[in-house]
Design a protein around this motif. Structure first.
Motif, short mmCIF file in Angstrom:
data_model
loop_
_atom_site.label_atom_id
_atom_site.label_comp_id
_atom_site.label_asym_id
_atom_site.label_seq_id
_atom_site.Cartn_x
_atom_site.Cartn_y
_atom_site.Cartn_z
N MET A 135 0.82 -1.22 0.00
CA MET A 135 0.00 0.00 0.00
C MET A 135 0.85 1.25 0.00
SD MET A 135 -3.17 -0.54 2.42
CE MET A 135 -3.22 1.23 2.50
N LEU A 136 2.01 1.16 0.63
CA LEU A 136 2.90 2.32 0.63
C LEU A 136 3.31 2.62 -0.81
CD1 LEU A 136 5.14 1.49 3.70
CD2 LEU A 136 3.46 3.33 3.53
N ILE A 137 3.61 1.58 -1.55
CA ILE A 137 3.98 1.78 -2.96
C ILE A 137 2.81 2.43 -3.70
CG2 ILE A 137 4.62 0.63 -5.10
CD1 ILE A 137 6.87 0.50 -3.18
N ILE A 138 1.60 1.91 -3.43
CA ILE A 138 0.43 2.48 -4.09
C ILE A 138 0.28 3.96 -3.73
CG2 ILE A 138 -2.09 2.42 -4.21
CD1 ILE A 138 -2.01 -0.50 -4.10
N GLY A 170 8.07 0.86 6.20
CA GLY A 170 7.59 -0.48 6.55
C GLY A 170 8.30 -1.02 7.77
N VAL A 171 9.62 -0.93 7.77
CA VAL A 171 10.39 -1.44 8.90
C VAL A 171 10.06 -0.64 10.17
CG1 VAL A 171 12.71 -1.69 9.84
CG2 VAL A 171 12.24 -2.39 7.50
N LEU A 172 9.84 0.66 10.00
CA LEU A 172 9.50 1.47 11.17
C LEU A 172 8.19 1.04 11.81
CD1 LEU A 172 10.56 5.11 10.23
CD2 LEU A 172 11.67 3.49 11.79
N THR A 196 11.53 5.53 -4.07
CA THR A 196 10.25 5.20 -3.46
C THR A 196 10.29 3.84 -2.79
OG1 THR A 196 9.15 6.57 -5.07
CG2 THR A 196 7.80 4.93 -3.96
N TYR A 197 10.97 2.88 -3.44
CA TYR A 197 11.10 1.56 -2.82
C TYR A 197 11.84 1.68 -1.49
CZ TYR A 197 9.62 -0.77 -7.13
OH TYR A 197 8.91 -1.20 -8.19
N ILE A 198 12.89 2.48 -1.51
CA ILE A 198 13.70 2.60 -0.29
C ILE A 198 12.88 3.25 0.82
CG2 ILE A 198 15.72 3.73 0.71
CD1 ILE A 198 17.03 3.40 -2.10
N ILE A 199 12.18 4.35 0.47
CA ILE A 199 11.37 5.04 1.47
C ILE A 199 10.30 4.10 2.01
CG2 ILE A 199 9.69 6.89 1.82
CD1 ILE A 199 11.33 8.56 -0.14
N VAL A 248 7.88 -7.14 4.03
CA VAL A 248 8.18 -5.81 3.49
C VAL A 248 8.81 -5.96 2.10
CG1 VAL A 248 9.63 -3.77 3.75
CG2 VAL A 248 8.43 -4.67 5.72
N LEU A 249 9.77 -6.88 1.99
CA LEU A 249 10.47 -7.03 0.72
C LEU A 249 9.54 -7.51 -0.39
CD1 LEU A 249 13.90 -8.46 1.85
CD2 LEU A 249 13.30 -6.12 1.20
N LEU A 250 8.67 -8.47 -0.04
CA LEU A 250 7.72 -8.94 -1.04
C LEU A 250 6.71 -7.84 -1.36
CD1 LEU A 250 6.97 -12.57 0.13
CD2 LEU A 250 8.17 -11.87 -1.93
N GLY A 251 6.45 -7.02 -0.35
CA GLY A 251 5.46 -5.96 -0.53
C GLY A 251 5.84 -4.97 -1.60
N LEU A 252 7.14 -4.77 -1.80
CA LEU A 252 7.56 -3.76 -2.77
C LEU A 252 7.16 -4.15 -4.20
CD1 LEU A 252 11.04 -2.83 -1.23
CD2 LEU A 252 8.82 -1.79 -0.80
N PRO A 253 7.57 -5.35 -4.68
CA PRO A 253 7.09 -5.73 -6.01
C PRO A 253 5.57 -5.93 -6.03
CG PRO A 253 8.35 -7.52 -5.02
CD PRO A 253 8.53 -6.32 -4.15
N PHE A 254 5.05 -6.43 -4.92
CA PHE A 254 3.60 -6.64 -4.88
C PHE A 254 2.86 -5.31 -5.02
CE2 PHE A 254 -0.31 -7.07 -2.25
CZ PHE A 254 -0.96 -7.97 -3.08
#
Ligand SMILES: Nc1ncnc2c1ncn2[C@@H]1O[C@H](COP(=O)(O)OP(=O)(O)OP(=O)(O)O)[C@@H](O)[C@H]1O
Ligand SMILES: [Mg+2]
Lengths: 792, 246
Positions: free
Chosen positions: A450-453, A764-766, A756-759, A723-729
């Motif tokens: 959702m963050l990516i979205i 996500g980690v936070l 954007t992926y990094i942010i 989190v990592l899967l979430g980025l491509p997802f």
């Protein structure tokens, strides 16, 4: 309160934060549903009311000049319910600072009540047909008035019939055809500074424009039950002799089309986005209840043995889920109403609708509530279904001991040997709690996605603007002429001091037909060596302007179903002159980041018009230091109708995009709540299951920090892959989202910048860490002495 | 970094811990449960001390206080000269970490770690632990080091838990019903192991039990009754555990 009721109450009190976290996820689902649907329903409703109350036209006809009386013949046609004849014309605005602008002067027959496309006064007072002192009174659209600081009493000067005409502003008004006041399909967005609707009494407009007793537009409303196309054909037969006839239905009316596209997109996102949240809320509830029931097997067995029937026990647990849902739904309704007013305000910035768009919509609330309750009930019943299978004797036995053993990872002995015992423990625990870990991971994946979205739209827009305003066009000014001029005449402009390069353009409005379908488009004729405007194909490769044939815009090609190599028919629709027809071969399909145009060579464009060496505009590259002087000079020239500055256009876009920040903030907070709720719940459950183990560690002398570190490893093992899967997802979801809201005329590329992926990963980690911290606060309260109470 | 307890070394027979007028009350709403009442006791370095008494007499409560897992309501606990009742939670944690080893009735091994790893994780807590291999050898489980608790019998699990306690070289080894869940033969094996540890490491071993017979292997036996020490019996000639039968 019944005993079971008291149990539920105690359960809530014990796990307040957990309860709240799930309720918040439900809240998010309900509030997105309610806010988006409220905005959709209200916008649609407001539009429909406005259309109905002001008799929005079904069909439009433009001619060069016709006697006013012709509308009597149109009125007499079967199927014509109402008809209005009027004069509408774009006039240059004359300003003291010399800047160009366009006023779309529109005449209204008074009294207005039987006319199509009536206007509604928004501020000031109505214009007078015959004011004292021979003034001409006008109303303008509110955006134009605001952008130009026009108040009642101010005046506006336009050029008509070669002379200056002063118009007295009496206020602002709106009409169903001016909800989204854009000059033409080629403009990328409204420019209220330079384009305005100016409304005046028909007799005045006729006089100013030399149209006494005449009109150039006919608007009709079709009697229900009649086919508008058939009626239009009959009207066209009557209007045919009056020159350059163009007729188009409501769906092609620019304001209507823009509003419709927006509504369509809103409806599509309103039906997809909230569903994701509601499903996630249901999954979290399901897992949470499932764990609760598992740890309470014994109690359930006792309840059964005491004679409580299965149904009331199942209902008891389902009720727990329902209470969470109801609390979440109530919060969601409140937030949803608040958000819908934010969305409505954003729309109010773009669309001129007289009614308040915000407000409560019972339908949206009802369905939002219904779907969340359904999701909650499904989760509750699903999770407590397992109870039915247990028989009392069985459920009173404590659960079989956890099987322990090696996990797949240990086969990589080299890696495994490097792990310390804490990591080994964490890996095995996470692996053995397979389903729960999996759900937690999936949940975090959704949240990170959702963050990516939340961010991708911004990246995509930025990418598009960048490409459009640097690659696709690199001129500083696009200067349009009031009427076509000979190519050599642009020398006047190219010789101006500071002009580095000047390249001509011939813009020809056309209707393209292919396979029985027709689409309006603009053909841009330019020399094959042109550098200030560049054309790319769908794959982003450079396309050369062909000497013959046409490069068709992607959108037009898509609507017509045209492929490279097809032969299309082109019908010109210049403001003046006879319409010409030509057949051109499609040599390429071009994609533009913003807008859609089709390209031919300048020669070809002239050939189609049966002209030679005429142009309608010139693109300029100038010395930045001399830009201001050049602009001034251009403004002084009489033959210039508009000066488009690439810089200003870009700035306008960026300003309009500012509203996206609302969307980003809301989505990011939703993602954070979601991620928090999932990680928190999963950690709390894991924590609860391992009280004994933790007590043991504490007894052995582990500090709270060391134990927290152990739990953190487990949390990270589930969340980091999430989190990592979430980025491509997230990128995939963005793609689906764009596919869902794309229409024939509107789509955009999905671009996600590495930044954007990094942010997103960091955010996500936070939230994972925050949730973990909240969940592991309980470590402090673990009593090692509990261990010696030998209950196993 | 890691802060050791840093307490003075001690000769066998010297007082390792002193409980002075220790009481422990539990407040349960209206009712106050007096689990310990005015208990005064000296625990000597290197001795085997058995605590006997009926259920509910306060044995576990006493052991919790001795092990630094709980604090008395009133009274003082002095360990090697330091007043533990005044120590911070953190200091008490360090006391447990460096000075105390525990053995429970139900073993309490970490199910997700193998026998070796269960011992190793405890060894990691102190600065100079015994070798994991050696203690597993000593409890006779060198060949089962790779097994998970669920793959071990009760007696084997209990031996792992003794190995786990031993590996830290604690001065105080506390056992709550260590044989409670075991059959006679295995129980006797566990007891001789404890006795051996006491002799070889010089650790003080405190064993809580219902089982009077176990008292015969102890240097001293404390009999508890409703929260107080009813009597303390010194056993001049403790039996080796193998000879005890119940
Ligand atoms: N946390 C507590 N809260 C309330 N009362 C407690 C608590 N811990 C122990 N007690 C009470 O203190 C008394 C002594 O308990 P303790 O566990 O020390 O007995 P015990 O001698 O170990 O018994 P058993 O042989 O059954 O293990 C009991 O009456 C018990 O109910
Ligand atoms: Mg006990």
């Amino acid at each position: 309160m019944s005993v079971l009721g008291r149990r539920i109450w105690r359960a809530y009190r014990k796990s307040r934060l957990q309860f709240l976290a799930v309720a918040l996820v439900v809240m998010i689902g309900v509030s997105t549903y309610i806010s988006m649907n409220t905005a959709y329903y209200n916008l649609e409703h407001s539009r429909d009311v406005f259309y109905r109350e002001h008799d929005f036209a079904d069909y439009y006809f433009h001619v060069v000049r016709a006697p006013y009386q012709v509308i009597k013949r149109v009125q007499a046609l079967p199927g014509v319910d109402m008809v209005t004849g009027r004069v509408q014309m774009d006039l240059p605005i004359i300003r003291e600072n010399g800047e160009r602008g366009t006023a779309r002067l529109t005449g209204y027959h008074l009294p207005m009540d039987k006319e199509v496309n009536r206007i509604q006064l928004l501020s000031g007072r109505m214009f007078d047909e015959d004011p004292s002192g021979g003034r001409i009174e006008v109303l303008t659209d509110p955006q134009f008035a605001a952008a130009n600081r026009l108040n009642p009493g101010d005046s506006l000067v336009v050029a008509a019939q070669g002379r200056e005409v002063t118009l007295a502003v009496t206020g602002t008004a709106g009409g169903p055809e001016f909800i989204y006041p854009m000059k033409d399909a080629a403009s990328l967005m409204p420019e209220p500074e330079n384009f305005g609707i100016v409304m005046a009494p028909l007799n005045q407009v006729q006089q100013v424009l030399g149209y006494s007793g005449q009109i150039n537009q006919v608007l009709i409303r079709v009697t229900p039950g009649y086919d508008p196309e058939e009626v239009a054909e009959r009207v066209e037969k009557i209007l045919e002799p009056y020159g350059n006839l163009a007729g188009y239905p409501r769906k092609d009316q620019l304001s209507h089309a823009m509003l419709n596209a927006e509504l369509e997109g809103l409806q599509k996102s309103a039906s997809s986005l909230p569903a994701v949240f509601l499903v996630l809320a249901a999954i979290i509830q399901y897992v949470m209840l499932g764990r609760m029931i598992k740890t309470q097997r014994r109690e359930i067995g006792i309840l059964k043995a005491l004679g409580f029937d299965r149904r009331s026990i199942v209902l008891h647990y389902a009720a727990y889920a329902m209470v969470i849902t109801v609390v979440g739904a109530i919060l969601g309704i409140i937030l949803g109403i608040a958000l819908s007013s934010v969305i409505s305000k954003t729309y109010a910035m773009f669309f001129n609708l007289p009614q308040e768009i915000g407000g409560i919509n019972v339908k949206a609330i009802f369905f939002g509530l219904l779907s969340s309750l359904a999701a909650g009930a499904a989760a509750g019943l699903g999770a407590s279904r397992g109870i039915l299978a247990l028989n009392p004797a069985e459920s009173m036995r404590s659960e079989p001991p956890r099987v322990s053993g090696r996990i797949w990872l240990e086969r990589w002995s080299r890696l495994w040997k490097r792990l310390d015992n804490y990591w080994r423990m964490s890996f095995r625990t996470v692996w053995r709690n397979g389903w729960r870990s999996f759900f937690a991971m999936i949940g975090v994946m959704f949240a990170a996605g959702m963050l990516i979205i939340a961010f991708f739209a911004d990246d995509s827009m930025d990418h598009m603007l960048n490409r459009h305003f640097t690659l696709e066009k690199s001129y500083d000014y696009l200067v349009r002429f009031t009427e076509p001029v000979k190519e050599y005449e642009i020398l006047n402009i190219s010789r101006l001091d500071g002009v580095i390069k000047a390249e001509p353009l011939l813009e020809v409005p056309v209707r393209v037909s292919f396979g029985g379908r027709k689409e309006d488009d603009v053909l841009l004729g330019m020399n094959p060596g042109t550098t200030l405007k560049t054309v790319f194909n769908v794959d982003g490769e450079l396309l050369a302007i062909p000497e013959d044939g046409v490069l068709l815009g992607e959108i037009t090609a898509g609507k017509l179903g045209v492929k490279v190599g097809d032969q299309v028919t082109i019908e010109t629709r210049m403001q003046s002159g006879v319409s010409q027809e030509a057949s051109l071969k499609v040599l390429g399909i071009n994609r533009q980041m913003i807008g859609s145009e089709s390209f031919v060579s300048l020669k070809q464009a002239n050939k189609v018009l049966r002209e030679s060496r005429i142009v309608t505009a010139v693109m300029l590259k100038v010395d930045p230091g001399k830009a201001a002087g050049i602009e001034k000079e251009l403004n002084r020239m009489t033959g210039v109708s508009s000066i488009q500055s690439r810089q200003r256009e870009l700035a306008g876009f960026e300003k309009q995009m500012g509203y996206m920040i609302y969307f980003v903030v809301i989505m990011v907070s939703f993602a954070a709540i979601l991620g928090f709720a999932i990680v928190y719940n999963s950690s709390i459950i894991g924590f609860g299951e391992r009280q004994r183990e933790l007590a043991l560690l504490k007894m052995m002398g582990f500090s709270d920090r060391e134990m927290g570190g152990l739990l953190l490893r487990e949390t990270l093992l589930q969340s980091i892959p999430g989190v990592l899967l979430g980025l491509p997802f997230g990128r995939m979801m963005s793609q689906w989202y764009v596919a869902a809201i794309s229409t024939e005329a509107f789509t955009f590329p999905v671009v996600v910048y590495p930044r954007t992926y990094i942010i997103s990963a960091i955010i996500g980690v936070l939230f994972v860490l925050a949730a973990h911290w909240f969940a592991s606060r309980g470590i402090r309260h673990i009593e090692p002495s509990e261990l010696l109470k030998n209950n196993d | 970094m890691e802060n050791l307890m840093d307490l003075p070394a001690m000769e066998s027979g010297q007082t390792l811990m002193r409980l002075e007028n220790v009481s422990r009350h539990f407040v349960m709403g209206e009712v106050i449960v007096e689990a310990l009442r005015d208990v005064t006791l000296e625990i000597k370095a290197g001795e085997i001390l058995a605590i006997l008494g009926p259920s509910g007499s306060g044995k576990s409560t006493l052991l919790n206080i001795v092990g630094g897992m709980d604090r008395p309501t009133t009274g003082r606990v002095i360990y090697a000269g330091e007043d533990l009742t005044r120590a911070s939670d953190e200091r008490l944690g360090r006391f447990r970490r460096h000075e105390v080893g525990f053995v429970f009735q139900f073993y309490n091994l970490i199910p997700d770690l193998t026998a070796w790893e269960n011992v190793e994780i405890a060894a990691g807590l102190v600065r100079s632990p015994s070798s994991v291999a050696r203690v597993l050898e000593e409890v006779g489980l060198a060949d089962r080091a790779d097994h998970f608790p669920s793959q071990l019998s009760g007696g084997e699990q209990q031996r792992v838990s003794i190995a786990r306690a031993m590996v830290k070289n604690p001065r105080l080894l506390l056992c709550d019903e260590p044989t409670g869940a075991l059959d006679h033969r295995t129980g006797s094996m566990v007891l001789s192991l404890l006795a051996r540890v006491s002799r070889s490491l010089g650790s003080t071993v405190v064993i809580v039990t219902h089982n009077t017979v176990i008292g015969e292997m102890a240097d001293r036996v404390i009999r508890m009754r409703s929260g107080t020490i009813a009597e303390i019996i010194t056993n001049p000639d403790p039996l080796p555990p193998e000879r005890i039968s119940w």
